[in-house]
Write an enzyme that holds these catalytic residues in place. Sequence first.
Site, PDB file in Angstrom:
ATOM      1  N   CYS A 167      -1.472 -13.577   6.468  1.00 59.88           N
ATOM      2  CA  CYS A 167      -0.858 -14.833   6.260  1.00 59.88           C
ATOM      3  C   CYS A 167      -0.135 -14.672   4.773  1.00 59.88           C
ATOM      4  O   CYS A 167      -1.175 -14.333   3.778  1.00 59.88           O
ATOM      5  CB  CYS A 167      -1.444 -15.904   6.501  1.00 59.88           C
ATOM      6  SG  CYS A 167      -1.806 -16.300   8.230  1.00 59.88           S
ATOM      7  N   GLN A 184       9.421 -22.428  -4.023  1.00 59.31           N
ATOM      8  CA  GLN A 184      10.214 -21.178  -3.594  1.00 59.31           C
ATOM      9  C   GLN A 184      11.552 -20.927  -4.056  1.00 59.31           C
ATOM     10  O   GLN A 184      11.938 -21.927  -4.924  1.00 59.31           O
ATOM     11  CB  GLN A 184      10.458 -21.785  -2.003  1.00 59.31           C
ATOM     12  CG  GLN A 184       9.262 -21.733  -0.999  1.00 59.31           C
ATOM     13  CD  GLN A 184       9.544 -22.314   0.431  1.00 59.31           C
ATOM     14  OE1 GLN A 184      10.615 -22.603   0.881  1.00 59.31           O
ATOM     15  NE2 GLN A 184       8.440 -22.064   1.063  1.00 59.31           N
ATOM     16  N   GLU A 218       1.074  -8.038   8.677  1.00 63.33           N
ATOM     17  CA  GLU A 218       0.676  -8.444  10.291  1.00 63.33           C
ATOM     18  C   GLU A 218       2.035  -9.115  10.892  1.00 63.33           C
ATOM     19  O   GLU A 218       2.658  -9.906  10.282  1.00 63.33           O
ATOM     20  CB  GLU A 218      -0.466  -9.360  10.481  1.00 63.33           C
ATOM     21  CG  GLU A 218      -1.062  -9.336  11.906  1.00 63.33           C
ATOM     22  CD  GLU A 218      -2.198 -10.245  11.867  1.00 63.33           C
ATOM     23  OE1 GLU A 218      -2.113 -11.385  11.827  1.00 63.33           O
ATOM     24  OE2 GLU A 218      -3.303  -9.503  12.060  1.00 63.33           O
TER      25      GLU A 218
END
Length: 541
Positions: free
Chosen positions: A397, A405, A431
């Site tokens: 993650c 951001q 992932e």
Amino acid sequence: MAMTTKMADASVEIVEGCRLPVLRKNQENEDEWPLAEILSVRDAPGRKLYYVHYVDFNKRLDEWVTPDRLDIKKLQFPKKEAKTPTKNGLPGSRPSSPDRDVRKSLDLNVQSASAPSRGKTLPTPKRKAESVSLASQVSAAMSVPSLPSSAEASQASVYPAVREAFSTKSREDEQLTSITTNGTTRRILPSQPGRKRKNCGTDEMIKVFQYNSPRNASGCLPPGEDSQDSSDGIPSAPRMTGSLVSDRSHDDIVTRMKNIDCIELGRHRLKPWYFSPYPQELTSLPILYLCEFCLKFLKSLKCLQRHLTKCNLRHPPGNEIYRKGTISYFEIDGRKNKTYSQNLCLLAKCFLDHKTLYYDTDPFLFYVMTEYDSKGFHIVGYFSKEKESTEDYNVACILTLPPYQRRGYGKLLIEFSYELSKVEGKTGTPEKPLSDLGLLSYRSYWSQTILEILMDLKSDNGERPQITINEISEITSVKKEDVISTLQYLNLINYYKGQYILTLSEDIVEGHERAMQKRHLRIDPKCLHFTPKDWSKRGKW
């Protein structure tokens, strides 16, 4: 039983599952009426409130709306499934659907190229079937040759900039079939008469060639199976390790709705994007308070103030393995710091939709990025990774908190994950599936990293510089499949006169230079103090 309501101004009954246009503001602050689905209805003082999901929009835009924002005239009621008799003549089976038809064709081990390929077609987890092929969307009709072994590799060189268009023989009339073997769908290319194109291996020398041809770009190298751009979209086998990929088959009406209104974390107040399994008694609070150092959740400001008098932490638990300026990284073992790791997962789930939450955090390491000031080390973002990954995953993650951001911290997290892979002597990949924002960040990082290497190549003895896919992968620690898919995405690879060439147009070079001028935050390998462990020995856990 679905909750219903009757509109006062029209004899229309709205139920959960109905679809209708809903008024919202777009990015330009203009009114628009996108189609939305009613997920829930609740009573408020004097009126009804509707929780809507905007169809074809990200779930983070879901919200509660008032009746005056609904366009009742275009109301679509939910469709009831028709009951059809089963083989025994009993009602209750589901009607036929394209997905079921595809499953039947896969059972025969042969499927046409035009048939849909979805996660439901194979008895494998649905979670990894959500990966989207961006490269295949650019040129879905183009066939892709497979990668040969290194023994089949051939030489190539670099040419100066030219603008001629090189045409390739159209393959629109080719039939692309797929077979299913051992749970994996594989594509078969029919043989072609006449001259055959030589396959490009990862050890093959590739020339850099100043020419941009979208027609040929995606027909050179196939994305790997682990790539986000995998065109098969079907996993080869279920993972037996501690994956955090969410199994979407368990979605229900509860997890589709945001359950936390607001989170106060230090000096920031955050509006969650998605559902997170915080305790039920906390979901009705107007604000959920978190200690920004230990991430413990509390129900009131008074409880938080009392907690801060007892909490001695001023940084994440674990070892500080990097510091430069005000930026630090802390390595946290999910077994040794279980409570912190679980609280971090709960917070991250508010902003990650494609991941699930494991309370067993033992198989994971967490790397938390912080920003330092006189009050302590404030969390900016983090990424987690498995201690042992059989599929070369270096990130499970990854999240940059919303207040930080669009400031370069996302790329800094990604760059740090690859710096760890370099120290470990491995290549890595995140992932899958990535979120929409995650894919954009990785695409940007991969593009800038690869272009940086290509533009720094020097010619030897007057010849054009040459490089292989394997060399790019070894220098950057980016997995070969991600290198290939990025080159395809940028339309850099072409096939010319029996050789594969990389085409760097002026637009790509200028765009890369502008992007690098804006990228001020970089990881300094000299400031990294990290010793990898061999987690295969269980005693290390």
